[in-house]
Scaffold this motif. Structure first.
Motif, PDB file in Angstrom:
ATOM      1  N   MET B   1      41.380  46.932 102.618  1.00 45.92           N
ATOM      2  CA  MET B   1      41.917  47.918 103.117  1.00 45.92           C
ATOM      3  C   MET B   1      42.275  47.264 104.875  1.00 45.92           C
ATOM      4  O   MET B   1      41.533  46.597 105.202  1.00 45.92           O
ATOM      5  N   THR B   2      42.927  47.956 105.748  1.00 46.00           N
ATOM      6  CA  THR B   2      43.591  47.974 106.847  1.00 46.00           C
ATOM      7  C   THR B   2      43.787  49.085 107.657  1.00 46.00           C
ATOM      8  O   THR B   2      44.169  49.977 107.014  1.00 46.00           O
ATOM      9  N   TYR B   3      43.488  48.996 108.815  1.00 45.95           N
ATOM     10  CA  TYR B   3      44.496  50.275 109.601  1.00 45.95           C
ATOM     11  C   TYR B   3      44.888  49.534 111.011  1.00 45.95           C
ATOM     12  O   TYR B   3      44.154  49.019 111.764  1.00 45.95           O
ATOM     13  N   CYS B   4      45.998  49.784 111.149  1.00 48.62           N
ATOM     14  CA  CYS B   4      46.817  49.414 112.350  1.00 48.62           C
ATOM     15  C   CYS B   4      47.817  50.607 112.740  1.00 48.62           C
ATOM     16  O   CYS B   4      48.402  51.433 111.877  1.00 48.62           O
ATOM     17  N   LEU B   5      47.984  50.472 114.109  1.00 48.39           N
ATOM     18  CA  LEU B   5      48.774  51.526 114.863  1.00 48.39           C
ATOM     19  C   LEU B   5      49.520  50.950 115.948  1.00 48.39           C
ATOM     20  O   LEU B   5      49.028  50.125 116.502  1.00 48.39           O
ATOM     21  N   ALA B   6      50.773  51.429 116.188  1.00 45.64           N
ATOM     22  CA  ALA B   6      51.323  51.097 117.454  1.00 45.64           C
ATOM     23  C   ALA B   6      51.743  52.615 118.032  1.00 45.64           C
ATOM     24  O   ALA B   6      52.001  53.408 117.387  1.00 45.64           O
ATOM     25  N   ILE B   7      51.781  52.546 119.495  1.00 41.50           N
ATOM     26  CA  ILE B   7      52.145  53.956 120.117  1.00 41.50           C
ATOM     27  C   ILE B   7      53.271  53.376 121.062  1.00 41.50           C
ATOM     28  O   ILE B   7      53.108  52.436 121.904  1.00 41.50           O
ATOM     29  N   SER B   8      54.380  54.277 120.978  1.00 45.11           N
ATOM     30  CA  SER B   8      55.322  54.208 122.168  1.00 45.11           C
ATOM     31  C   SER B   8      55.414  54.944 123.167  1.00 45.11           C
ATOM     32  O   SER B   8      55.645  56.356 122.785  1.00 45.11           O
ATOM     33  N   VAL B   9      55.078  54.826 124.382  1.00 46.26           N
ATOM     34  CA  VAL B   9      55.120  55.900 125.660  1.00 46.26           C
ATOM     35  C   VAL B   9      56.051  55.495 126.581  1.00 46.26           C
ATOM     36  O   VAL B   9      56.524  54.316 126.339  1.00 46.26           O
ATOM     37  N   ASN B  10      56.193  56.383 127.485  1.00 47.39           N
ATOM     38  CA  ASN B  10      57.179  55.924 128.561  1.00 47.39           C
ATOM     39  C   ASN B  10      57.115  54.728 129.433  1.00 47.39           C
ATOM     40  O   ASN B  10      57.958  54.090 129.694  1.00 47.39           O
ATOM     41  N   LYS B  11      55.715  54.331 129.455  1.00 46.91           N
ATOM     42  CA  LYS B  11      55.126  53.253 130.305  1.00 46.91           C
ATOM     43  C   LYS B  11      55.137  52.019 129.446  1.00 46.91           C
ATOM     44  O   LYS B  11      54.764  50.944 130.065  1.00 46.91           O
ATOM     45  N   GLY B  12      55.349  52.055 128.220  1.00 47.14           N
ATOM     46  CA  GLY B  12      55.327  50.734 127.387  1.00 47.14           C
ATOM     47  C   GLY B  12      54.764  50.981 126.153  1.00 47.14           C
ATOM     48  O   GLY B  12      54.957  51.960 125.427  1.00 47.14           O
ATOM     49  N   LEU B  13      54.110  49.966 125.354  1.00 46.86           N
ATOM     50  CA  LEU B  13      53.795  49.951 123.852  1.00 46.86           C
ATOM     51  C   LEU B  13      52.215  49.643 124.011  1.00 46.86           C
ATOM     52  O   LEU B  13      51.684  48.754 124.639  1.00 46.86           O
ATOM     53  N   ILE B  14      51.390  50.098 122.908  1.00 52.24           N
ATOM     54  CA  ILE B  14      50.083  49.735 122.502  1.00 52.24           C
ATOM     55  C   ILE B  14      50.139  49.678 121.130  1.00 52.24           C
ATOM     56  O   ILE B  14      50.749  50.200 120.325  1.00 52.24           O
ATOM     57  N   PHE B  15      49.558  48.437 120.849  1.00 48.01           N
ATOM     58  CA  PHE B  15      49.211  47.906 119.512  1.00 48.01           C
ATOM     59  C   PHE B  15      47.712  47.975 119.405  1.00 48.01           C
ATOM     60  O   PHE B  15      46.691  47.374 120.126  1.00 48.01           O
ATOM     61  N   ALA B  16      47.191  48.661 118.076  1.00 39.90           N
ATOM     62  CA  ALA B  16      45.985  48.037 117.712  1.00 39.90           C
ATOM     63  C   ALA B  16      45.718  48.057 116.289  1.00 39.90           C
ATOM     64  O   ALA B  16      46.463  48.377 115.319  1.00 39.90           O
ATOM     65  N   ARG B  20      39.507  43.731 109.215  1.00 35.96           N
ATOM     66  CA  ARG B  20      38.837  43.732 107.838  1.00 35.96           C
ATOM     67  C   ARG B  20      39.687  43.548 106.687  1.00 35.96           C
ATOM     68  O   ARG B  20      40.713  44.350 106.729  1.00 35.96           O
ATOM     69  N   THR B  21      39.630  42.626 105.896  1.00 41.32           N
ATOM     70  CA  THR B  21      40.292  42.606 104.734  1.00 41.32           C
ATOM     71  C   THR B  21      39.476  42.361 103.314  1.00 41.32           C
ATOM     72  O   THR B  21      38.136  41.954 103.745  1.00 41.32           O
ATOM     73  N   ASN B  22      39.692  42.797 102.480  1.00 39.18           N
ATOM     74  CA  ASN B  22      38.868  42.480 101.133  1.00 39.18           C
ATOM     75  C   ASN B  22      39.626  42.627  99.885  1.00 39.18           C
ATOM     76  O   ASN B  22      40.750  43.289  99.820  1.00 39.18           O
ATOM     77  N   ALA B  23      39.102  41.648  99.037  1.00 41.35           N
ATOM     78  CA  ALA B  23      39.705  41.708  97.664  1.00 41.35           C
ATOM     79  C   ALA B  23      38.554  42.143  96.846  1.00 41.35           C
ATOM     80  O   ALA B  23      37.734  41.546  96.658  1.00 41.35           O
ATOM     81  N   GLY B  24      38.592  43.510  96.147  1.00 35.96           N
ATOM     82  CA  GLY B  24      37.576  44.025  95.664  1.00 35.96           C
ATOM     83  C   GLY B  24      36.691  44.436  96.781  1.00 35.96           C
ATOM     84  O   GLY B  24      36.782  44.299  97.892  1.00 35.96           O
ATOM     85  N   VAL B  25      35.337  44.569  96.269  1.00 29.41           N
ATOM     86  CA  VAL B  25      34.361  45.102  97.345  1.00 29.41           C
ATOM     87  C   VAL B  25      33.314  43.785  97.482  1.00 29.41           C
ATOM     88  O   VAL B  25      32.448  43.993  98.299  1.00 29.41           O
ATOM     89  N   ASP B  26      33.650  42.797  96.678  1.00 34.23           N
ATOM     90  CA  ASP B  26      32.638  41.708  97.034  1.00 34.23           C
ATOM     91  C   ASP B  26      33.431  40.337  97.561  1.00 34.23           C
ATOM     92  O   ASP B  26      32.727  39.518  97.654  1.00 34.23           O
ATOM     93  N   TYR B  27      34.456  40.567  98.072  1.00 32.14           N
ATOM     94  CA  TYR B  27      35.179  39.390  98.844  1.00 32.14           C
ATOM     95  C   TYR B  27      35.503  40.214 100.180  1.00 32.14           C
ATOM     96  O   TYR B  27      36.811  40.247 100.478  1.00 32.14           O
ATOM     97  N   VAL B  28      34.833  40.216 101.213  1.00 32.03           N
ATOM     98  CA  VAL B  28      35.370  40.973 102.383  1.00 32.03           C
ATOM     99  C   VAL B  28      35.126  39.945 103.521  1.00 32.03           C
ATOM    100  O   VAL B  28      34.359  39.285 103.559  1.00 32.03           O
ATOM    101  N   THR B  29      36.345  39.884 104.027  1.00 29.48           N
ATOM    102  CA  THR B  29      36.690  39.001 105.275  1.00 29.48           C
ATOM    103  C   THR B  29      37.210  39.492 106.582  1.00 29.48           C
ATOM    104  O   THR B  29      37.523  40.505 106.510  1.00 29.48           O
ATOM    105  N   THR B  30      37.294  38.858 107.416  1.00 24.08           N
ATOM    106  CA  THR B  30      37.651  38.891 108.769  1.00 24.08           C
ATOM    107  C   THR B  30      39.046  38.262 109.070  1.00 24.08           C
ATOM    108  O   THR B  30      38.949  36.735 109.145  1.00 24.08           O
TER     109      THR B  30
END
Lengths: 244, 244
Positions: B1-16, B20-30
């Motif tokens: 799974m993953t969690y990414c977000l972006a925010i747009s405000v008057n002063k600019g942009l935030i990306f975060a 972590r990535t995983n294929a099943g629970v036994d192959y977890v990588t960065t």
């Protein structure tokens, strides 16, 4: 959609539910999703429902029919342990889903699945809560996982993860349940008031304390306002970046 | 799974993003899920990725190949408007998914779907952020909905709903993104560090300020501790029930 949760702490049990149901976005209605079955001094059962409304209503009706029947069949009052009662609710749910599954599939309609939380206490035993899956199997809470959720559970989980332990007081657990519901209502329009709350104090085998809160209830308005202010205050005190 | 977000405000942009990535629970990588493409003074593009890692890596590789090619085809630098660039990324994603869909289906493996957030600024235009669906279509943020999320978005949404408006400062938006990620990491084991953060200040068309935070980074530890304490403090100040 729906959001219901139950919390098991050392002092007893908390049950909380929203009351919004919807079939699509153009048929939104209000139904209680909290049902209590109490035999004073003998046993207290509280059932929370999520999923297909026809299935969950039928299960509640069949529980009542079972209690009224004179035969030797199982009913909510006969299970010696709460897990037997959970098993019985799972069987009722599965039977109801099987009856309508074909017709629903043929008409391309939504699933007949429903989930339940069953909690309560039988005289002489500890209070317990169970989550009953649509497939009829079930899990209980534990000291490490002292709460269970059904329906739209994600928005309201972080605050539970942070606050709830077995040592949490009943009142704090009840407040945490309300905060969890409030966060969910704010983020998902398909979860809505009134909110229902039931508090079972350990070994008090009578009707749990019940509250119904609308958006205008003083307790809910005050909790909502103070939580919002408290979060903003906490946010404003977060550390600055190097360049600020 | 993953969690990414972006925010747009008057002063600019935030990306975060988490890593972590995983294929099943036994192959977890960065893996980093944040990619920036910058032509100083001309355009800044940041791409966040979620979903099938093979698809999202192929899209990033094909973006790079497209930039290196001399032909007349579309590439990330040629789109006149950011929505044209979003359309291009959607096309690359769809092409990649189509190529492997049959084989994946035959082997009963998981979906090739991937989602993207594309944000940035083209000289002379306003900063924008787009969410590109697995189907290749896309939506932008708006003043009423100033943030976009991909992946495991629910745990971290309540705090964004509560705090973010177009008037929020870039630093507060960045802090809010980190809090949103922290709540998600706490509730979902498949989202994990390091956290990446990029801050694009409006009209500053150069490489965004980038930060990579591990669980041991002083900024992250301090934010985590203070947020936890602040929430507990806010919780402790909630109204009491009548009987307390």
């Amino acid at each position: 959609m729906t959001y219901c949760l139950a919390i098991s702490v050392n002092k007893g049990l908390i049950f909380a539910s929203d009351s919004r149901t919807n079939a699509g976005v153009d048929y939104v209605t209000t139904y209680s999703k909290m049902h209590s079955f109490v035999w004073p001094g003998e046993r207290v059962c509280v059932l929370l429902t999520a999923g297909n409304l026809a299935t969950s209503q039928a299960v509640v009706n069949n529980i009542k029919t079972g209690l009224a029947a004179q035969g030797s069949g199982m009913n909510l009052r006969k299970g010696k342990y709460l897990h037997e009662v959970a098993h019985y609710v799972g069987q009722l749910s599965q039977a109801e889903q099987r009856e309508h599954a074909d017709a629903l599939q043929k008409s391309g309609n939504s699933s007949a699945e429903a989930s339940f939380i069953l909690g309560g206490q039988i005289a002489g035993l500890a209070p317990e809560i169970y989550l009953i899956y649509p497939q009829g199997n079930y899990i209980s809470a534990s000291p490490e996982t002292p709460f269970l959720q059904i329906g739209e559970n994600k928005y309201g989980k972080p605050i539970l993860d942070r606050i709830i332990t077995p040592a949490t007081s009943l009142e704090d657990a009840a407040r945490c349940a309300l905060v969890s519901l409030e966060s969910t209502i704010r983020s998902n329009i398909s979860v809505g008031p009134p909110l229902e709350l039931a508090i079972h104090t350990i070994n008090e085998l009578h009707e749990p304390v019940r509250m119904k809160l609308t958006l205008n209830s003083p307790m809910y308005k005050s909790l909502q306002k103070q939580w919002n202010e408290g979060l903003r205050d906490a946010f404003s005190r977060l550390p600055r970046f190097d360049w600020e």
